[in-house]
Design a protein around this motif. Structure first.
Motif, short mmCIF file in Angstrom:
data_model
loop_
_atom_site.label_atom_id
_atom_site.label_comp_id
_atom_site.label_asym_id
_atom_site.label_seq_id
_atom_site.Cartn_x
_atom_site.Cartn_y
_atom_site.Cartn_z
N GLN A 82 0.84 -1.20 0.00
CA GLN A 82 0.00 0.00 0.00
C GLN A 82 0.87 1.24 0.00
N PRO B 62 -5.62 -0.64 3.19
CA PRO B 62 -4.73 -0.75 2.03
C PRO B 62 -5.49 -1.01 0.73
N CYS B 93 -6.44 -5.11 -4.86
CA CYS B 93 -6.75 -5.10 -3.44
C CYS B 93 -6.25 -6.37 -2.77
N ALA B 96 -2.72 -5.95 -1.79
CA ALA B 96 -2.51 -5.00 -0.70
C ALA B 96 -3.06 -5.51 0.61
#
Lengths: 344, 198, 973
Positions: A82, B62, B93, B96
């Motif tokens: 992230q 995230p 996603c 993350a």
């Protein structure tokens, strides 16, 4: 030192005991006993720290469902992913792409387009075969579309979404994603073709040293001599081969997630590499486009018609022209019928 | 407003998978989509622990950060939800997510993996609460009915706690002080950048 | 522990409002689900087409605008007795909600309980009756099915007699269904009626009943919250009874209790223990005696308890003395020092409770194991109080009730036995003459002879007719009527195939086609009857802790399925005795009413105190669940009058008539309470003295007892001697006189249909069944004091000479060749060729034979392959990697045949031990039998059955099979 180290030691001890119990066995094979369960042996923090030293740092256990991805309980690298996505990736993208645009802009403003100093001879010579041209545009066209659809993944959310709204943006992005996936095939084909077609003219040699020494003509007045491709072009070639190849490979890995690369770490790395290489490639190609179009007079036709003006060729690629004019040189890339073409 | 969280007390979790089937039952989740799962670490050894895991509804999620189409949103209760209308099934996603929560109907990304599906904390999606449209895409919306997620409500040993983060952290801390041990609130540091006594 | 959101209805600002109206319509969910199902799995099963839908309850999202009905029923998957709350709309079960009010599960479930709604969705249920015609499944009507079945039964009766028909019932029946099924067998004229208890806790029932009176869990799941020490032997409650762990772990935390798990396998339960003991499978008695050795050695036993309430402990001492730590370690592998600690905790950190399950019971020494455990409890004074006792976790949802109602070869309902007194008692209850019942049997002798146990049905179908060496009845078994019983839960499946093929008639009545339907190569005379689940009918079920709960019908039976009640009625009708059998039972359009069946039970089951458990009281308990205390299970003073003071579910014995409002008995043999408050004493079941030694309690009695010493069970004679007979009312006396005829004195508390004797005994604070000592020495059992006997296939042939199994003998009409087989195994050195001990057990996701749960898509997804757990060292020696295919075979399998399954390489099992879950079927010795199921009814997950590999071996008392300790060999596929 502190409680933590003690805990860690206890944990390591527990691990050793576990392993010991498993490997040493007991005198009577059927009747071994296990050590009593230590309630703290699986303390999250302790286990985590332990695992950090053991590789990926992911907490992996056993699940009954056949999806082995699910066996990873926690992968803290997701937070890093992230952060990298939000920080470095965007900076690399912005720095390289915007940097290149700025650079090109300055160059254009300062030096303007590079002109053929001796003027056009009016006589054209064949620089590329049609298959060369096809390979180039196949790669170039798909690359441009891939770049746009790819950049959309990173920046569309910030640049385009506010303008067109979520529904339209999703519709566009969905199409863009499909396009991106499918364009990967022509792009890969183009890269492979270019690799084969242009390989022999892109082996670095001594002339390239001089070319680089003179900064491709930036330093001093004279054009440094070059054969069919000058040092800069060779860089673009190899960047295309390696960078494009890497994009293709990482792209396919991403297209078939967890089937080629099976670990989450591998997938994360692949996604990041794909992005970073793409940004650098985009920057490079911006430079390439500049030089192949408005940056240099007479260059564009090389990849458009395959033919260039003789004078242009003599200025930028004198050695190549020499080779082409001298039929004894068998390694010349002189295409059959070049003369005829030049004669009219 | 409450800040909804999950906390799995690994010293209670026995990998009975009630949370998993309760979730399937509540939302009619199809085969192959595992919004929640139970992972056992140190399997078969002293110190074995099982932990039930799903979307943890992270602080600064995230998934939301990397989503190219910005389809995630966080409700006032701190629940991280997403819009299947906006999702393009890119799969980022999943890379993350520290907890492996996002699920896709199809394995490959070629063409499309399909719309991402994940634990909604039994809070539905962007559609109006408890409408057929909402159920179709996200399953039922228990939170809107004043109920908590089915997985935690049905947990056989009350290992999986759901509710306001402060309150469940307090319950956990009380348990740890009663029994004298606790192996930690699994995933809290990663999800909420926060630790619980134990 | 969960926090309800208080501000649930408060408006929430979320993106939803922003997106509302913008959305261009949803993704097609059906397509989404469909794609997901197909794309994400390679399971061919999911692609199979369902049969034509006859009447399918289509599950769909709940309509929040329409009214929702909340109906309570009970989970059908294990004996914990979790309440299931169903949300029903328009006759469709649309949602499942936590049953917060239930004191047993408090809203929670395990994987099975949380997915029961799928059962009535029934993608893979049998939809209509079918029969095999020339090897093909053919749809038939109910009338045709019942007529043909009954005709064939009558043909068998004519040719071979009633004893050639076998009735295999189910622990998944309601109490009423179980009772009717037992009655069906009685009216047909055989005692060969059995159910899953045979293969689960039959040895417990025998062992425990022979020790202190009743074969049941003495305390409850909830009561374990009081324990300071919990010892699990051969129980993996975390997987088999997950909700029980809620109570165990809460208690462990609150009391900082010791939780000790003794198991050959490091189970999920062991993972939560404070101490784990790994021992060799099949050495439970040495382990127990090893613990007791330390207790006696250190004087930790409870001398006062032994003196006043235990008979024969000195004989136990003599046996235990042989089990010094060295010998215990040699036989079990457990170090002496570890057992000393366990012994100290168990004897001194009280209350201590002992939990056991199939790890102890499914053995050739099952009854002896159970006896040893009971003796350990007695020696430490850990029986009859809060937090202690024998917490026997039973298996199926109603295995306790089905056992109570006599689905047993040696009992009529409520453990009356099968002697003449028992038959006369039940004939009176049923309103038929004793003589008419005798006439239904082959002979009066067969009427009082125990039937054939379910573990031996196929031997009884193939053995030669010979009272000494084969089967002791007129003919072999020729027909089997199987209700709700899996075929793969019984050992020696290759033999079972031969048995099934030898039958003239096989009827499988079940929601799913069980292994019985597909295992053999039968081509004719095989019937499949669709039976609904307990969610589709009403009735009571008894949880392991003896609490009885009433489940309400949630939806109508789906497709063409029918209730057990109706099918039993239709069979009885066609067989010609329905009018007699249902004389005092209300039947509406061929469906017997469960309430009325329970009332008949109330009139007859005095011996177990099922008499106070009326349908009205049970319904009130379900309604007022929230008023019952979590730990004591008792409804407090604030509770509504109809349940006030009751224990939840009126755990039996709930003495006397419903009118006297006995509260039930939460903890058996608890002298700290008045009998009217659920107190009690050990049951005087075995006379008053033996060899000059009194068997009655000495100076021990329940609170408020007017007799402050031991006393025998109450009969009219005893009442008269005490002068209490004058307390009987005129009506009671009249009933007793009618029953007693010219020998009124012999009418006992158990046969007095008026309940007067019981009522008077209670009035005087006495247990109706007397006040005796528990028996450490049970002289009527093959091993009066448990002794160690090596398994039939022992991994330690060197120990067989010293600890041999019992000699061959005729048991339950069929010869038991155990000793011969054991000697052959030693002589042929089987342990060398099959060096791995094979044990078996449960998975949390599946239950029993597993057809029902393996057909449930939510459960099946979680366990998609049959596997064998193997120790990393054994795996390495054989080149086996985790997850790969392996071949397993056992010493009794046909030469060259192997079972194919996945390897799970794990340290859960020790070196030299392998574990298999027993829920799988549908593959048989590497053959995939999916094609043999009727189309669309094949369970999603199929796999090899553990019992294809298991071997010979039966407990001498109950013919329990050996599943936990045999030998096998494994190699990589």
């Amino acid at each position: 030192m502190n409680r933590f180290t003690l805990k860690l030691r206890a944990l390591l001890a527990a691990f050793v005991i576990c392993l010991g119990a498993a490997t040493l066995g007991a005198p009577n094979a059927l009747a071994q006993s296990a050590p009593p369960a230590a309630p703290a042996a699986a303390h999250e923090e302790v286990l985590f720290r332990y695992l950090q030293t053991q590789g990926s740092g992911n907490l992996v256990g056993r699940v009954t469902i056949p999806d082995q991805k699910a066996a990873t309980l926690i992968q803290p690298r997701g937070r890093e992913f992230q952060d990298i996505w939000r920080g470095p990736m965007k900076w690399i993208a912005a720095a390289s792409i915007i940097g290149m645009i700025v650079l090109v802009g300055i160059f254009y403003a300062v030096k303007g387009p590079i002109r053929t100093t001796s003027g056009y001879a009016g006589r054209l010579i064949q620089r590329f075969r049609s298959i060369d041209v096809f390979a180039h545009w196949l790669t170039a066209g798909s690359f441009v579309l891939l770049a746009i659809t790819g950049l959309n993944i990173t920046f569309g959310r910030y640049l385009l979404l506010p303008l067109i709204g979520p529904e339209a943006f999703t519709a566009w992005s969905e199409a863009a994603k499909v396009a991106h996936n499918f364009l990967g095939f022509p792009f890969t084909l183009g890269v492979l073709l270019m690799f084969v077609l242009f390989l022999k003219d892109n082996i670095f040699d001594k002339t390239d040293l001089r070319w680089f020494a003179q900064g491709g003509g930036m330093i001093g007045h004279a054009h440094p001599p070059a054969r069919k491709f000058n040092g800069g072009q060779k860089i673009v070639y190899w960047a295309t081969v390696f960078g494009g190849g890497a994009l293709a490979v990482t792209g396919f890995v991403l297209m078939f997630p967890f089937q080629i690369v099976t670990s989450i770490d591998g997938m994360q790395l692949t996604a990041q590499l794909h992005g970073i290489i793409a940004f650098l490639m985009i920057a490079l190609i911006i430079g390439h486009i500049y030089l192949g179009s408005i940056g240099m007079e007479g260059a564009f036709s090389a990849m458009w018609s395959g033919k260039v003006d003789l004078n242009w060729a003599k200025e930028h690629h004198p050695l190549w022209v020499e080779e082409m004019m001298n039929p004894t040189r068998k390694d010349s890339s002189l295409p059959t019928g070049a003369k005829g073409a030049g004669a009219d | 407003m409450a800040r909804m969280k999950f906390l799995c007390d690994a010293d209670r979790c026995i990998e009975c998978n009630a949370c998993v089937t309760a979730c399937k039952n509540e939302h009619e989740v199809p085969w192959g989509i595992n919004r929640r799962r139970v992972v056992t670490i140190n399997d078969g050894k002293p110190g074995e622990r099982s932990i039930s895991m799903a979307c943890m509804h992270c602080t600064d999620a995230p998934c939301a950060a990397v989503c190219p189409v910005d389809c995630f949103y966080t409700t006032a209760d701190g629940v991280v939800l997403h819009s299947k209308d906006l999702c393009i099934g890119c799969g980022y996603c999943f890379y993350a997510c520290p907890f492996g929560a996002p699920q896709y109907p199809r394995l490959g990304n070629f063409g499309s993996r399909g719309k991402m599906d994940k634990c909604t904390y039994c809070a539905g999606g962007p559609e109006a609460d408890n409408t057929p449209a909402e159920y179709a895409k996200y399953g039922s919306n228990r939170l809107a009915e004043g109920k908590l997620p089915a997985c935690a409500e049905m947990c056989s040993t009350k290992a999986l706690l759901a509710g306001d983060g402060d309150i469940i952290a307090q319950i956990y801390a009380e348990r740890v002080s009663t029994r004298g041990y606790g192996s930690g609130a699994w995933g809290w540091r990663t999800a909420y950048k926060d630790m619980v006594a134990g | 522990m969960l926090i309800k959101r208080s501000d649930a209805t408060a408006a929430r600002s979320r993106l939803a409002s922003a997106y509302q109206g913008l959305s261009s319509g949803g993704l097609d969910r059906r397509a989404f689900l469909r794609n997901a199902g197909i794309g994400a799995t390679g399971l061919a099963a999911l692609g199979a087409m369902p049969l034509t839908v006859a009447r399918q309850a289509e599950a769909g999202p709940m309509d929040h605008a329409a009214p929702v009905q909340r109906i309570k029923n009970l989970c059908t998957h294990c004996s914990v007795g979790c309440t299931v709350v169903a949300e029903v709309q328009n006759g469709v079960w649309v949602g499942q909600e936590p049953a917060w009010e239930s004191p047993i599960n408090r809203g929670t479930h395990c994987a099975k309980g949380a997915s029961v709604r799928e059962l009535v969705h029934g993608d893979r249920r049998i939809r209509y009756p079918m029969k095999l015609a020339n090897g093909q499944w053919q749809r038939i009507t109910w009338d045709q099915a019942v007529n043909e079945i009954a005709d064939r039964m009558m043909a068998v009766r004519a040719a071979s007699g009633p004893e050639s028909v076998y009735f295999l019932g189910s622990a998944k029946f309601s109490n009423e269904g179980a009772y009717l099924f037992r009655k069906l067998a009685a009216f047909w004229g055989t005692n060969s009626v059995d159910h899953q208890a045979r293969i689960c806790h039959s040895t417990t029932v025998a062992g425990v009943a022979n020790t202190w009176g009743y074969g049941a869990q003495t305390n409850s799941y909830n009561d374990i919250r009081n324990a300071k020490t919990v010892l699990f032997i051969g129980s993996n409650a975390a997987e088999a009874h997950p909700v029980s762990l809620q109570h165990v772990l809460s208690g462990k935390e609150k009391n900082r209790a010791n939780v000790i798990v003794a198991d050959p396998r490091f189970t999920r339960t062991a993972a939560h223990a404070t101490e784990y003991i790994r021992f060799r499978p099949g050495t439970d008695i040495p382990l127990t005696w090893g613990i007791l050795w330390h207790i006696f050695e250190n004087g930790w036993e409870d001398r006062e308890f032994i003196r006043s309430r235990v008979y024969g402990m000195d004989e136990v001492r003599a046996e235990v003395a042989k089990w010094n730590p060295a010998e215990v370690e040699r036989v079990t592998g457990v170090p002496g020092a570890q057992l000393r600690e366990v012994a100290r905790k168990f004897a001194t950190e009280k209350p201590a409770t002992l939990v056991w399950c199939m790890g102890a019971t499914q053995k050739t020494v099952g009854t002896a194991n159970v006896r040893a455990f009971s003796i350990l409890l007695l020696a430490t004074g850990n029986v009859g109080g809060p937090g202690n006792g024998a917490n026997i976790f039973r298996g199926h949802c109603n295995v306790q009730g089905a056992t109570d109602f006599g689905l047993d070869v040696a009992n009529l309902p409520a453990y009356y036995g099968v002697d003449e007194t028992a038959w006369r008692h039940w004939s009176r209850v049923w309103g038929v003459s004793y003589e008419s019942m005798v006439a239904r049997f082959e002979s009066p002798q067969f009427m009082t002879m125990p039937g054939i146990p379910s573990t031996r049905y196929f031997d009884a179908a193939t053995a030669e007719v010979n009272p000494q060496t084969g089967i002791a009845q007129r003919d072999r078994l020729k027909a089997m009527i199987v209700f709700g019983h899996g075929g793969n839960t019984i050992t020696r499946m290759p033999e079972a195939v031969r048995g099934l093929e030898a039958l003239d008639l096989l009827v499988v009545a079940d929601p799913h086609p069980t292994t019985f339907a597909v295992l053999s190569n039968r081509r004719e005379n095989t019937y499949l009857l669709p039976i609904c689940t307990q969610f589709e009918c009403s009735g009571s079920r008894t949880a392991s802790n003896r609490s009885v709960q009433w489940g309400e019908q949630i939806v109508e039976p789906i497709f063409e399925s029918k209730t057990d009640y109706e099918v039993i009625y239709r069979l009885a009708e066609k067989l010609g005795f329905a009018n007699e059998m249902f004389k005092s039972i209300t039947v509406r359009s061929k469906v017997p009413e469960p309430e009325s069946v329970l009332r008949e039970i109330n009139r007859g089951a005095w011996s177990t105190g099922y008499t106070g458990i009326s349908p009205e009281r049970l319904k009130a308990h379900l309604k007022h669940q929230r008023h019952f205390d979590l730990v004591t299970l008792r409804a407090g003073p604030e509770a509504p009058a109809e349940v006030r003071g009751d224990y939840y579910g009126l755990p039996w014995p709930c003495w006397g008539t419903p009118e006297i409002r006995h509260p039930g008995t939460h903890i058996l043999y608890n002298t700290h309470l008045h009998v009217k408050d659920g107190g009690g004493t050990f049951r005087a079941r075995f006379g008053v003295e033996r060899n000059g030694v009194s068997l009655l309690a000495e100076g021990s009695y329940s609170k408020g007892s007017e007799i402050q010493d031991g006393y025998p069970e109450f009969t009219m004679a005893v009442l008269k001697r005490l002068g209490w007979d004058k307390d009987l009312t005129a009506e009671e006396r009249a009933v007793i006189e009618r029953i007693g005829g010219n020998n009124v004195d012999r009418v006992s508390w158990a046969t007095d249909l008026s309940g007067g004797i019981i009522r008077v005994a209670l009035e005087h604070g006495c247990s109706p069944f007397g006040n005796a000592k528990a028996r450490a020495l049970a002289w009527n059992l093959p091993d009066p004091i448990p002794v160690h006997r090596e398994p039939i296939y022992s991994p330690r042939p060197d120990l067989v000479a010293k600890y041999p199994t019992r000699d061959n003998f005729m048991a339950h009409r069929v010869i038991n060749y155990g000793r011969t087989v054991q000697q052959l195994a030693v002589d042929r050195n089987v342990a060398r060729d099959f060096p791995i001990v094979l044990t078996s057990g449960r998975l949390v996701e599946y239950e029993g034979g597993g057809e029902e749960t393996r057909s449930n898509k939510w459960l099946a997804e979680l366990q998609q392959d049959m596997f064998v757990e193997i120790n990393p060292q054994d795996a390495a020696e054989r080149g086996i990697r985790d997850g790969q295919w392996v071949l397993v075979w056992g010493p009794e399998m046909p030469k060259g045949k192997v079972c194919r399954m996945k390897a799970l390489v794990t340290e859960r099992v020790g070196k030299g031990v392998a574990f298999m879950p027993f829920h799988f079927a549908g593959w048989f010795m590497s053959e995939d039998q999916r094609g043999k199921y009727p189309a669309g009814t094949d369970p999603i997950v199929l796999g090899e059955s553990a019992n294809t590999v298991t071997t010979y071996g039966f407990d001498p008392v109950t013919s329990m099979q050996e599943t936990k300790c045999t030998l096998c060999q494994i190699r990589a596929a």
